[in-house]
Design a protein around this motif. Structure first.
Motif, PDB file in Angstrom:
ATOM      1  N   ILE A  74      27.416  76.853  14.730  1.00  0.00           N
ATOM      2  CA  ILE A  74      27.166  77.898  13.746  1.00  0.00           C
ATOM      3  C   ILE A  74      27.244  77.389  12.314  1.00  0.00           C
ATOM      4  O   ILE A  74      26.868  78.100  11.389  1.00  0.00           O
ATOM      5  N   VAL A  75      27.751  76.174  12.123  1.00  0.00           N
ATOM      6  CA  VAL A  75      27.763  75.532  10.814  1.00  0.00           C
ATOM      7  C   VAL A  75      27.112  74.169  10.983  1.00  0.00           C
ATOM      8  O   VAL A  75      27.431  73.446  11.923  1.00  0.00           O
ATOM      9  N   TRP A  76      26.178  73.823  10.088  1.00  0.00           N
ATOM     10  CA  TRP A  76      25.553  72.514  10.178  1.00  0.00           C
ATOM     11  C   TRP A  76      25.070  72.049   8.806  1.00  0.00           C
ATOM     12  O   TRP A  76      24.941  72.837   7.891  1.00  0.00           O
ATOM     13  N   ASP A  77      24.895  70.751   8.714  1.00  0.00           N
ATOM     14  CA  ASP A  77      24.374  70.085   7.506  1.00  0.00           C
ATOM     15  C   ASP A  77      25.249  70.237   6.269  1.00  0.00           C
ATOM     16  O   ASP A  77      24.747  70.144   5.144  1.00  0.00           O
ATOM     17  N   MET A  78      26.557  70.440   6.435  1.00  0.00           N
ATOM     18  CA  MET A  78      27.442  70.542   5.276  1.00  0.00           C
ATOM     19  C   MET A  78      27.666  69.147   4.695  1.00  0.00           C
ATOM     20  O   MET A  78      28.197  68.264   5.358  1.00  0.00           O
ATOM     21  N   GLU A  79      27.264  68.972   3.456  1.00  0.00           N
ATOM     22  CA  GLU A  79      27.405  67.678   2.794  1.00  0.00           C
ATOM     23  C   GLU A  79      28.761  67.587   2.103  1.00  0.00           C
ATOM     24  O   GLU A  79      29.046  68.340   1.169  1.00  0.00           O
ATOM     25  N   PRO A  80      29.630  66.661   2.555  1.00  0.00           N
ATOM     26  CA  PRO A  80      30.909  66.471   1.860  1.00  0.00           C
ATOM     27  C   PRO A  80      30.663  65.878   0.470  1.00  0.00           C
ATOM     28  O   PRO A  80      29.977  64.877   0.334  1.00  0.00           O
ATOM     29  N   ARG A  81      31.207  66.523  -0.563  1.00  0.00           N
ATOM     30  CA  ARG A  81      31.008  66.042  -1.937  1.00  0.00           C
ATOM     31  C   ARG A  81      32.309  65.590  -2.584  1.00  0.00           C
ATOM     32  O   ARG A  81      32.328  65.291  -3.774  1.00  0.00           O
ATOM     33  N   ASN A  83      36.697  66.176  -3.168  1.00  0.00           N
ATOM     34  CA  ASN A  83      37.565  67.224  -3.728  1.00  0.00           C
ATOM     35  C   ASN A  83      37.496  68.533  -2.940  1.00  0.00           C
ATOM     36  O   ASN A  83      37.627  69.611  -3.518  1.00  0.00           O
ATOM     37  N   GLY A  84      37.258  68.449  -1.633  1.00  0.00           N
ATOM     38  CA  GLY A  84      37.232  69.640  -0.785  1.00  0.00           C
ATOM     39  C   GLY A  84      35.958  70.459  -0.872  1.00  0.00           C
ATOM     40  O   GLY A  84      35.905  71.563  -0.357  1.00  0.00           O
ATOM     41  N   GLU A  85      34.922  69.945  -1.514  1.00  0.00           N
ATOM     42  CA  GLU A  85      33.664  70.683  -1.650  1.00  0.00           C
ATOM     43  C   GLU A  85      32.645  70.227  -0.615  1.00  0.00           C
ATOM     44  O   GLU A  85      32.472  69.033  -0.385  1.00  0.00           O
ATOM     45  N   TYR A  86      31.965  71.204  -0.023  1.00  0.00           N
ATOM     46  CA  TYR A  86      30.887  70.970   0.944  1.00  0.00           C
ATOM     47  C   TYR A  86      29.719  71.854   0.528  1.00  0.00           C
ATOM     48  O   TYR A  86      29.907  73.045   0.277  1.00  0.00           O
ATOM     49  N   ARG A  87      28.532  71.275   0.449  1.00  0.00           N
ATOM     50  CA  ARG A  87      27.377  72.028  -0.044  1.00  0.00           C
ATOM     51  C   ARG A  87      26.141  71.738   0.800  1.00  0.00           C
ATOM     52  O   ARG A  87      26.123  70.832   1.619  1.00  0.00           O
ATOM     53  N   ASP A  88      25.106  72.538   0.533  1.00  0.00           N
ATOM     54  CA  ASP A  88      23.768  72.351   1.114  1.00  0.00           C
ATOM     55  C   ASP A  88      23.732  72.506   2.625  1.00  0.00           C
ATOM     56  O   ASP A  88      22.866  71.941   3.285  1.00  0.00           O
ATOM     57  N   GLY A  89      24.652  73.291   3.182  1.00  0.00           N
ATOM     58  CA  GLY A  89      24.667  73.497   4.621  1.00  0.00           C
ATOM     59  C   GLY A  89      24.025  74.816   5.019  1.00  0.00           C
ATOM     60  O   GLY A  89      23.457  75.538   4.189  1.00  0.00           O
ATOM     61  N   GLN A  90      24.144  75.115   6.294  1.00  0.00           N
ATOM     62  CA  GLN A  90      23.647  76.362   6.867  1.00  0.00           C
ATOM     63  C   GLN A  90      24.764  76.956   7.718  1.00  0.00           C
ATOM     64  O   GLN A  90      25.593  76.229   8.272  1.00  0.00           O
ATOM     65  N   ILE A  91      24.771  78.286   7.820  1.00  0.00           N
ATOM     66  CA  ILE A  91      25.730  78.968   8.690  1.00  0.00           C
ATOM     67  C   ILE A  91      25.028  80.115   9.394  1.00  0.00           C
ATOM     68  O   ILE A  91      24.197  80.816   8.802  1.00  0.00           O
ATOM     69  N   TYR A  92      25.340  80.270  10.667  1.00  0.00           N
ATOM     70  CA  TYR A  92      24.819  81.372  11.464  1.00  0.00           C
ATOM     71  C   TYR A  92      25.916  82.421  11.575  1.00  0.00           C
ATOM     72  O   TYR A  92      27.050  82.104  11.925  1.00  0.00           O
ATOM     73  N   TYR A 100      22.203  81.647   7.068  1.00  0.00           N
ATOM     74  CA  TYR A 100      22.287  81.665   5.615  1.00  0.00           C
ATOM     75  C   TYR A 100      22.501  80.255   5.066  1.00  0.00           C
ATOM     76  O   TYR A 100      23.069  79.402   5.755  1.00  0.00           O
ATOM     77  N   ARG A 101      22.097  80.027   3.814  1.00  0.00           N
ATOM     78  CA  ARG A 101      22.514  78.820   3.099  1.00  0.00           C
ATOM     79  C   ARG A 101      24.020  78.933   2.971  1.00  0.00           C
ATOM     80  O   ARG A 101      24.560  80.033   2.823  1.00  0.00           O
ATOM     81  N   ALA A 102      24.722  77.803   3.007  1.00  0.00           N
ATOM     82  CA  ALA A 102      26.177  77.896   3.013  1.00  0.00           C
ATOM     83  C   ALA A 102      26.833  76.822   2.161  1.00  0.00           C
ATOM     84  O   ALA A 102      26.240  75.778   1.883  1.00  0.00           O
ATOM     85  N   ARG A 103      28.048  77.138   1.777  1.00  0.00           N
ATOM     86  CA  ARG A 103      28.913  76.184   1.077  1.00  0.00           C
ATOM     87  C   ARG A 103      30.334  76.434   1.568  1.00  0.00           C
ATOM     88  O   ARG A 103      30.652  77.518   2.069  1.00  0.00           O
ATOM     89  N   MET A 104      31.183  75.419   1.432  1.00  0.00           N
ATOM     90  CA  MET A 104      32.581  75.545   1.830  1.00  0.00           C
ATOM     91  C   MET A 104      33.454  74.850   0.795  1.00  0.00           C
ATOM     92  O   MET A 104      33.024  73.880   0.170  1.00  0.00           O
ATOM     93  N   ASP A 105      34.664  75.374   0.635  1.00  0.00           N
ATOM     94  CA  ASP A 105      35.657  74.772  -0.253  1.00  0.00           C
ATOM     95  C   ASP A 105      36.986  74.726   0.482  1.00  0.00           C
ATOM     96  O   ASP A 105      37.481  75.760   0.942  1.00  0.00           O
ATOM     97  N   LEU A 106      37.541  73.527   0.592  1.00  0.00           N
ATOM     98  CA  LEU A 106      38.796  73.309   1.293  1.00  0.00           C
ATOM     99  C   LEU A 106      39.940  73.210   0.295  1.00  0.00           C
ATOM    100  O   LEU A 106      39.851  72.478  -0.690  1.00  0.00           O
ATOM    101  N   ALA A 107      40.997  73.982   0.544  1.00  0.00           N
ATOM    102  CA  ALA A 107      42.215  73.932  -0.269  1.00  0.00           C
ATOM    103  C   ALA A 107      43.395  74.058   0.684  1.00  0.00           C
ATOM    104  O   ALA A 107      43.681  75.151   1.180  1.00  0.00           O
ATOM    105  N   GLY A 108      44.039  72.935   0.977  1.00  0.00           N
ATOM    106  CA  GLY A 108      45.170  72.945   1.902  1.00  0.00           C
ATOM    107  C   GLY A 108      44.734  73.349   3.291  1.00  0.00           C
ATOM    108  O   GLY A 108      43.852  72.732   3.882  1.00  0.00           O
ATOM    109  N   SER A 109      45.339  74.407   3.812  1.00  0.00           N
ATOM    110  CA  SER A 109      45.014  74.863   5.163  1.00  0.00           C
ATOM    111  C   SER A 109      44.055  76.052   5.158  1.00  0.00           C
ATOM    112  O   SER A 109      43.973  76.796   6.128  1.00  0.00           O
TER     113      SER A 109
END
Length: 130
Positions: A74-81, A83-92, A100-109
């Motif tokens: 359900i998540v694919w093509d997330m580009e690790p950038r 500092n916890g940033e992931y961009r240019d991915g897709q999510i179902y 949808y176009r997707a992005r993710m931000d990691l902060a701790g847990s």
């Protein structure tokens, strides 16, 4: 001496691969969707990008159930950038049967996951399930 050298080489290889693991890899518990269902997403590297597969589905009571989407990426093509940033991915989104176009931000847990259409985004905060 040869045995010590081989053992040392194996240990260094193991440590190097553990150090190269992406910080977002692992199991993540989602927030409930529009239907009250949640899940466990297993994130792993797919080449040089991050992807995630639904490995467990839970109903509104928190009980696991057999979902037609179990095993689905359900998540694919997330580009690790960094500092916890992931961009240019897709999510179902199973609750809306939309991708949808997707992005993710990691902060701790916590992993903030956003699916976007144009400039409108829907966010969820996933928590580490490991």
């Amino acid at each position: 001496m040869k045995t010590i050298t081989l053992t040392l080489a194996a240990a260094l290889t193991f440590c190097a691969s553990a150090a190269l693991a992406d910080p977002a890899e692992g199991r993540w518990a989602t927030q409930p969707d529009d239907n009250g269902n949640s899940g466990i997403i297993t994130m792993s590297m797919c080449g040089d990008r991050l992807c995630g597969t639904l490995t467990e589905s839970r109903n509104a009571s928190g009980e696991t159930f057999a979902s037609a989407n179990a095993g689905r990426q359900i998540v694919w093509d997330m580009e690790p950038r960094g500092n916890g940033e992931y961009r240019d991915g897709q999510i179902y989104a199973p609750d809306r049967d939309q991708t949808y176009r997707a992005r993710m931000d990691l902060a701790g847990s916590q992993l903030t996951v956003a699916g976007c259409v144009l400039f409108i985004c829907r966010d969820q905060i996933w928590t580490r399930a490991d």
